[in-house]
Design a protein around this motif. Structure first.
Motif, PDB file in Angstrom:
ATOM      1  N   PHE A  38       0.856  -1.190   0.000  1.00  0.00           N
ATOM      2  CA  PHE A  38       0.000   0.000   0.000  1.00  0.00           C
ATOM      3  C   PHE A  38       0.890   1.237   0.000  1.00  0.00           C
ATOM      4  N   LEU A  39       0.652   2.143  -0.956  1.00  0.00           N
ATOM      5  CA  LEU A  39       1.442   3.377  -1.049  1.00  0.00           C
ATOM      6  C   LEU A  39       0.579   4.567  -0.662  1.00  0.00           C
ATOM      7  N   LEU A  40       0.988   5.253   0.390  1.00  0.00           N
ATOM      8  CA  LEU A  40       0.290   6.433   0.895  1.00  0.00           C
ATOM      9  C   LEU A  40       1.079   7.677   0.529  1.00  0.00           C
TER      10      LEU A  40
ATOM     11  N   ILE B 100       5.148   4.851   2.856  1.00  0.00           N
ATOM     12  CA  ILE B 100       4.643   6.218   3.005  1.00  0.00           C
ATOM     13  C   ILE B 100       5.557   7.159   2.244  1.00  0.00           C
ATOM     14  N   LEU B 101       4.965   7.926   1.347  1.00  0.00           N
ATOM     15  CA  LEU B 101       5.694   8.923   0.576  1.00  0.00           C
ATOM     16  C   LEU B 101       5.360  10.297   1.127  1.00  0.00           C
ATOM     17  N   GLU B 102       6.340  10.954   1.743  1.00  0.00           N
ATOM     18  CA  GLU B 102       6.123  12.330   2.182  1.00  0.00           C
ATOM     19  C   GLU B 102       6.558  13.249   1.057  1.00  0.00           C
TER      20      GLU B 102
ATOM     21  N   GLY C  26       7.879   1.351   5.427  1.00  0.00           N
ATOM     22  CA  GLY C  26       9.027   2.094   4.924  1.00  0.00           C
ATOM     23  C   GLY C  26       8.588   3.499   4.549  1.00  0.00           C
ATOM     24  N   VAL C  27       9.500   4.462   4.639  1.00  0.00           N
ATOM     25  CA  VAL C  27       9.165   5.861   4.367  1.00  0.00           C
ATOM     26  C   VAL C  27      10.131   6.441   3.345  1.00  0.00           C
TER      27      VAL C  27
END
Length: 222
Positions: free
Chosen positions: A33-35, A118-120, A63-64
């Protein structure tokens, strides 16, 4: 007569959208899942992510990917305060991430053993909203100090985000900010967006958000 710049932008977005679909499909096959998290600089993205990750890391492998024009501060902070893997993605001056950049970062990060990435995104309410990153869902943050009128001023950001998080609610006594008004303004742009009110510093309202994200990650693996 069409301006060439418009055509070029349309071509770029079309190609980006194709790549985004490829990224999404590849991640789906792996059950990842990519957020995609977007907000203005200083809205509290990293602080909130630290809070949420610490609530979710016992259930999921996380992972971030931290995107910035330069610097390693956020990735180091995530790693130190949560213990999860994090990498810094430098955009070489760009104000947004493209799907190709995301794919390159995912390949470099080796995410195959992760449940949640998680992509910030870059701190910006304009450019990041225009580019599909291949994420499963967009989550945008709006801090109380920024004002409750931002959904009216930056419509696309709210239109593409299915989760809207109002951050820094502990500062409400200092600012002329209305929860009812901001919810109304968000609904004008996206009446299906789920709205959460949080203070990451005081750990208020973060549990419902963490539980909701956990449900999304679990469903993605089914």
């Amino acid at each position: 007569m069409d301006y060439q710049v418009v055509k070029v932008k349309e071509d770029i977005l079309i190609e980006n959208n194709k790549k985004a679909e490829q990224v999404r499909a590849n991640l789906k096959k792996k059950g990842i899942f990519l957020l995609n998290v977007m907000a203005s600089p200083g809205a509290g993205k990293t602080t909130l992510l630290v809070n949420l990750i610490n609530k979710l890391k016992d259930r999921f492998k996380i992972g971030v990917m931290e995107a910035d024009i330069d610097g390693e501060v956020d990735a180091e902070r995530i790693s130190q305060l949560t213990g999860v893997r994090a990498i810094q993605v430098h955009t070489s001056g760009a104000c947004h991430l493209t799907a190709q950049m995301v794919e390159d970062a995912l390949n470099a990060f080796d995410v195959d053993d992760l449940d949640l990435v998680i992509l910030e995104n870059i701190g910006n309410l304009v450019c990041p909203a225009e580019f599909d990153t291949g994420s499963n869902i967009n989550m945008m943050l709006l801090s109380v100090p920024e004002g409750d009128d931002k959904p009216l001023k930056y419509p696309l950001m709210f239109q593409v985000s299915k989760i809207a998080v109002i951050t820094k609610i502990d500062t409400l006594p200092v600012f002329n900010f209305s929860f009812d008004r901001v919810k109304e303004n968000i609904a004008k742009r996206n009446n299906e967006a789920k709205v959460f009110m949080v203070s990451a510093i005081k750990d208020e309202g973060t549990l419902p958000l963490a539980e909701y994200l956990g449900e999304l990650v679990s469903k993605n693996k089914e």
